[in-house]
Design a protein around this motif. Structure first.
Motif, PDB file in Angstrom:
ATOM      1  N   ALA A  47       0.835  -1.208   0.000  1.00  0.00           N
ATOM      2  CA  ALA A  47       0.000   0.000   0.000  1.00  0.00           C
ATOM      3  C   ALA A  47       0.868   1.255   0.000  1.00  0.00           C
ATOM      4  N   LEU A  48       1.936   1.257   0.803  1.00  0.00           N
ATOM      5  CA  LEU A  48       2.859   2.401   0.839  1.00  0.00           C
ATOM      6  C   LEU A  48       3.523   2.604  -0.518  1.00  0.00           C
ATOM      7  N   ALA A  50       2.354   1.697  -3.433  1.00  0.00           N
ATOM      8  CA  ALA A  50       1.338   2.173  -4.382  1.00  0.00           C
ATOM      9  C   ALA A  50       1.064   3.659  -4.208  1.00  0.00           C
ATOM     10  N   VAL A  51       0.932   4.104  -2.964  1.00  0.00           N
ATOM     11  CA  VAL A  51       0.662   5.526  -2.704  1.00  0.00           C
ATOM     12  C   VAL A  51       1.857   6.385  -3.122  1.00  0.00           C
ATOM     13  N   ALA A  54       2.093   6.460  -6.957  1.00  0.00           N
ATOM     14  CA  ALA A  54       1.038   7.292  -7.540  1.00  0.00           C
ATOM     15  C   ALA A  54       1.343   8.769  -7.367  1.00  0.00           C
ATOM     16  N   ALA A  55       1.825   9.141  -6.189  1.00  0.00           N
ATOM     17  CA  ALA A  55       2.151  10.553  -5.948  1.00  0.00           C
ATOM     18  C   ALA A  55       3.340  11.009  -6.787  1.00  0.00           C
TER      19      ALA A  55
END
Length: 150
Positions: A47-48, A50-51, A54-55
């Motif tokens: 999840a980290l 992916a975030v 994306a950023a």
């Protein structure tokens, strides 16, 4: 008669940067999964990754690629990548930031201003990404695998 010649651009586009970002995120997620100690670690770190991807590849890199001088952005990505490479390699963020610094640094290395910063960001980002990958190679050779392979 007028002749127009075009030369192919070596600057990555926003689309290619997004594809590179997705590939980097996938590599980081796979390495994290293979060397993780449990499913909770896998879920949290993926999840980290992916975030962060994306950023960085959805916002920072496209904005930097639209600017002619992006050496400061390359350094701003490369310095945290290098500083986090050893203490936070497990997070995948050093690879995400390092490869982004290489993309942005390569884009700005021929700019009229800030090319020195761009080259420094490119080199430091590449070193951070290579260091990140070498940690996993060394862990694999040492037999320190995660719960899925162990």
């Amino acid at each position: 008669m007028t002749t127009v010649t075009t030369t192919p651009s070596t600057t990555p586009t926003t689309r290619s940067a997004g594809l590179i970002g997705a590939t980097v995120a996938a590599v980081a997620a796979v390495l994290t999964t293979l060397f993780a100690h449990g499913w909770s670690e896998v879920i949290l770190m993926v999840a980290l990754i992916a975030v962060a991807s994306a950023a960085v590849y959805g916002f920072v890199v496209p904005r930097a690629l639209r600017r002619e001088s992006c050496g400061g952005t390359a350094l701003a990505l490369a310095v945290p990548a290098a500083l986090l490479a050893a203490p936070a390699f497990w997070s995948g963020v050093p690879l995400v930031l390092g490869v982004a610094a290489v993309l942005v640094g390569n884009s700005g290395r021929h700019a009229p201003t800030g090319s020195g910063k761009a080259i420094a960001g490119l080199v430091l980002g590449a070193l951070a990404a290579l260091f990140y990958l070498s940690i996993y190679v060394m862990e694999g050779f040492a037999g320190n695998t995660g719960f899925l392979l162990g």
